[in-house]
Design an enzyme around this catalytic site. Structure first.
Site: not given
Lengths: 186, 790
Positions: B219, B366-367, B736
């Site tokens: 990513q 997705r934190c 997120e």
């Protein structure tokens, strides 16, 4: 039936012939080779994906004599003499299959990794049932995991495709049915 | 010109990416084949904690087709047995002295095909001397606990960090004087992002040129390039990292993994390309997990329901190596964004990190850098406080949410929130679900023994790290970038330093260009992920792409527009001051019909530029954001619990999201639905735990559960639009939000349904047996893993 042969290092090999997307393909394979690997590495059909090692995810779903199967859970030798359809066999070079169109129209994909398997499971459903309910779609695709979409748009995409198929009078364009032979060793 | 028609801002433009993905023509790492390529498999430790006495690789070497067997000892000869992490700790690449978690990398086999490589792995014999494993951080922190990281000089306990933020004295005073204090303890369990495509790499070290090409599932490919330069001591201009199509990331693909490093070493030693693609079990057992945090939380209140202060103590379970991918100044990410949406004057947070015999990670899935934990704990604490007061949970939120005129608002932990309309957002949600009617229905149902519950989660979160004063990774400031080249025909290529994993950047970045320049989005091709061609950027995670790279796309487009204006003045034979802009076209002030299109300006940049002007029409922008963006949301779940079995069903779910200006509403909604599904998974079925021997439970898809079409509920989406005042197009991050804010809505709903028994908390996943047990006993249910000796 497949014919046993041996590589020079003594490893058992079988010669198999599989119809893939309408083309007859022959290969020398080890009996332990998974169908998913024959398709991906042997035939270069890399639209079929591998997302797990326990047969849960369905990213490797292809049509085997028209039925959806998980190609990570079938040996290549078991496909000898059978017909396999992969995502590359959906639609034609000039025309998308309604399932492909539906996924794009309804934003039924994001990363695209589950998409080939998901579309083939959907294709099998629509072929069997030309007017599926939302529940029918959810049940038919419950062997295919998606991490991106939350499924809601996938369900819409399949219903869109079923509508389109019905409007077309059922039966979409079949893939090419030439009888080329390709020899390779995997 | 109609902006929406050309695919500009606000158009639900169909995705450019889909054309290849629906044909099976995406290119993911495992689809890449290079001449002479070899295949690598990793031998992993079956034990959680053990000394390695010996490794016998002779049988593996003897297998025909095996080209190389790599051990920690061989890696150590190249100074590669250990590598630095993004949290300034070290992590073993291949174990030398000990193994410290089940699934740890011990050796690699490189062979002609992956089947042979796996045969080779099976043939390696490792002699282990078992040691006592620790899987519970409270046990790890006990004074007599054996030291897991005895490789680190000066490490005398199992603490990985201590961190605190806020006003301790002020908070203690408020708590001493408050009418009431509400307390609750919880565990946010370890979960795993499990993108459908696992991690992998292909390293190709060219002995002739000295150049390393590394395909990998990253990513943040530029960070990987800098990290590889550091780890493998290769020059950065001779490293090309290519992150091709990614089959999802969800934070799992930010770190540098031992497998990448081993494939590089394998390629250097064999002189051939080496491919490594992990299987699902390897992905689940060894790569970056999310969460695993314990909370003791308190809210001080007045009797009328006004919150006066918050106090939180958290313990994070870091596993054997502190390897969180997070900005270097923040040991527990942005956990201190907790209570940002509420008018709370003061607060204090303390955090401890513990080493345990578990795989490393923590920041993923997705934190937004630990904001999932912050918002989950916040919204569970808020519900418990409302219950303690005997106050309606919606009303408690309404009186404590920041009012619309509070912005920009300073939070108790020092953030500056950009904009919000929280009261409106809550009201849209309550109206959509019919909150008041439901309360009546719920009371009547209870009389007949039916357990209905409703759960609310209101939140805001900080997205778009971040400004150079505070945010860096490996010392590199967290800017992002875009480079735009307009061709003579008015078509263009745009590259950014972000890296999509399905979020649709190839579609939406072109929409920003369309908005700024009036070029049809279809005329702009977008590329990301190749460090030789894309400008340096910090990658895609923590929903930072729109806030940072998206802003850079705007800014570079505006630079191009500024040059195009000079070209227009030249073509129109007027001075630049007399040139006006409308979308896609410059015209002479006062003579609107005398104009030139942006495409005509592009042609002139190559064929008819004024004297002294540099030919061409291109530029780049590196964007250092002035602040984070703060999207917000209200999520409401309605559930029914079966009192006989503890099974709960979602009856309805309403989501109201405000991410400012929506570039592409279709894509925003897709992000929200995917995020809500992850939230539902975490709340209902998903966790990785460890038994007392250190065996992971949840290391494959047979027991690490992902919801299918069949389990996933339907989601009803609504929106409010409050633009970001500091962002060039008013957009905030959103990817997120739903995963951050969603879980509390589900859990609050179940607790609401069973709270009459006195139960105040059931740790996620809220499995039927946990609900059944809580209903039967009225006791809270803790999901913490066992303490050895229990």
């Amino acid at each position: 039936m497949s014919t046993p042969t041996q590589k020079e290092d003594g490893v058992d090999q079988r010669r198999i012939t599989v119809s893939v997307n309408g083309e007859s393909r022959s290969a020398e394979v080890e009996p332990r080779l998974l169908l998913a690997h024959l398709l991906r590495q042997g035939l270069g059909l890399t639209g079929t994906h591998i997302g797990c090692d326990t047969t849960n995810c369905g990213a490797c779903t292809v049509l085997y004599d028209g039925e959806p199967i998980k190609s990570c859970t079938m040996l290549a030798v078991q496909a000898d003499g059978h017909e396999v359809t992969t995502v590359e066999g959906l639609g034609t070079p000039s025309e998308l299959d309604p399932v492909q169109e539906g996924f794009k129209e309804e934003h039924g994909l994001q990363c695209g990794f589950c998409t080939p398997g998901m579309m083939l499971a959907a294709k099998a459903l629509i072929t069997r049932n030309d007017e599926p309910s939302e529940e029918d779609v959810r049940w038919a695709l419950s062997g295919n995991l998606c991490r991106c979409t939350g499924y809601q748009n996938i369900v819409k995409a399949v219903l869109w495709a079923a509508d389109k198929e019905r409007a077309n009078g059922g039966g979409s364009a079949e893939g090419p049915s030439t009888a080329e032979h390709t020899d390779l060793t995997v | 010109m109609d902006e929406v028609k050309i695919g500009g801002l606000g158009a639900s433009r169909k995705r450019a990416e889909d054309n290849r993905f629906i044909r099976g023509r995406g290119t993911y790492v495992d689809d890449v084949v290079m001449p002479g390529m070899l295949h690598m498999e990793i031998l992993r430790s079956p034990l959680a904690h053990a000394r390695i006495k010996s490794i016998d690789t002779s049988a593996a070497w003897a297998i025909p087709g095996v080209r190389l067997v790599l051990t920690g000892e061989m890696a150590a000869q190249r100074n590669l047995a250990w590598m630095p992490t993004l949290s300034y700790d070290t992590q073993a690449v291949l174990a030398t002295d000990k193994v410290r978690f089940q699934g740890q990398e011990v050796a690699c086999v490189i062979a002609d095909d992956p089947y042979i490589a796996r045969d080779g792995v099976e043939a390696i014999v490792v002699d282990y001397e078992p040691l006592t494993p620790i899987v519970n951080p409270k046990q790890a922190m006990a004074p007599d606990a054996p030291i897991i990281r005895d490789d680190k000089a000066g490490q005398t306990d199992n603490r990985s960090y201590r961190w605190d933020v806020g006003d301790k004295a002020g908070t203690d005073t408020v708590f001493a004087e408050a009418d009431m204090v509400s307390k609750v303890s919880m565990h946010y369990p370890r979960s795993h992002p499990s993108p459908l495509e696992p991690c992998g790499s292909i390293a190709d070290y060219d002995l002739g040129t000295g150049k390393l090409t590394l395909y990998c599932t990253s990513q943040a490919p530029h960070i990987v390039r800098s990290a590889v330069a550091l780890i493998a001591e290769l020059p950065e201009h001779l490293i090309r990292v290519i992150s091709p199509d990614l089959g999802g990331g969800f934070g799992n693909k930010v770190p540098v993994y031992p497998g990448y490093v081993c494939s590089i070493l394998g390629s250097i030693l064999t002189g051939k390309p080496v491919k490594w693609v992990e299987d699902r079990s390897s992905n689940l057992i060894s790569t970056g997990f999310g969460r695993d945090m314990y909370l003791d939380g308190e809210i001080a209140m007045r009797r009328d329901g006004k919150m006066l202060g918050v106090r939180m103590h958290v313990t994070t379970d870091q596993g054997a190596f502190f390897a969180d991918a997070q900005p270097s100044k923040f040991k527990v990410g942005l956990l201190h964004s907790a209570f940002a949406c509420y008018d709370v004057p003061v607060g204090h947070i303390t955090a401890d990190g513990a080493y345990t015999n578990k795989s490393p990670g923590g920041v993923a899935y997705r934190c937004s850098f630990r904001v999932t934990e912050a918002m989950y704990f916040q919204e569970r604490m808020v519900q418990a406080a409302a219950d303690d007061l005997g106050m309606d949970q919606a009303e408690f939120r309404r009186v404590n949410l920041l009012p619309d005129d509070a912005f920009p608002a300073r939070t108790p932990f020092g953030f500056l929130v950009d904009s919000g309309q929280y009261g409106k957002c809550l009201k849209v949600g309550l109206d959509a679900i019919g909150y008041q009617d439901f309360l009546v229905e719920q009371a009547e149902a209870r009389k007949r023994g039916r357990l209905l519950g409703i759960g609310i989660s209101t939140m805001t979160e900080p997205l778009g790290a971040g400004n150079s004063r505070e945010y860096d990774i490996l010392g590199i400031k967290m800017f992002d970038s875009a480079e735009l080249r307009v061709h003579p025909s008015g078509k263009a290529i745009l590259r950014t330093g972000a890296r999509s994993q399905g979020q649709g950047h190839e579609t939406t970045w072109a929409q920003i260009v369309a908005h700024e320049l009036g070029l049809p989005a279809d005329d702009v091709v977008v590329e990301e992920g190749d460090t030789d061609t894309a400008p340096y950027g910090m990658g895609t995670y923590a929903s930072r792409s729109t806030p940072v790279a998206g802003a850079a796309v705007s800014m570079v487009s505006r630079k191009i527009r500024a040059k195009a204006r000079k070209l227009a003045a030249h073509l129109l034979e007027v001075s630049e001051e007399d040139v006006e802009w409308e979308l896609g076209r410059f015209y002479v002030r006062g003579a609107q019909d005398r104009g030139v299109s942006i495409q005509e300006c592009a042609a002139a940049a190559y064929s008819n530029m004024p004297d002294g002007m540099e030919p061409g029409l291109e530029g780049n922008a590196y964007y250092d954001p002035p602040n984070l963006t703060w999207p917000f949301a209200c999520y409401i779940a309605m559930v029914e619990v079966d009192p006989e079995t503890g099974v709960w069903d979602v009856l309805r779910f309403v989501a109201v999201d405000d991410c400012g200006v929506r570039i592409n509403p279709m894509i925003v909604e897709g992000q929200i639905m995917g995020g809500l599904t992850e939230a539902y998974a975490m709340a209902s079925m998903q966790f990785q735990t460890y038994d007392a021997e250190g065996n992971m439970v949840g290391s494959n898809f047979m027991d690490y559960l992902l919801p299918s079409t069949w389990e996933t509920p339907g989601f009803e989406l609504h929106e409010v639009v409050t633009p970001c005042p500091h962002h060039p197009i008013g957009a905030k991050g959103v990817g997120e939000c739903a995963t951050v804010g969603g879980p509390a809505a589900f859990v609050n709903a179940v607790i609401d349904a069973v709270g009459h028994t006195g139960v105040r908390n059931i740790d996620m996943p809220v499995l039927p047996d946990r609900v059944w047990e809580a209903l039967r006993t009225g006791h809270d249910y803790s999901g913490a893993p066992p303490v050895k000796g229990d």
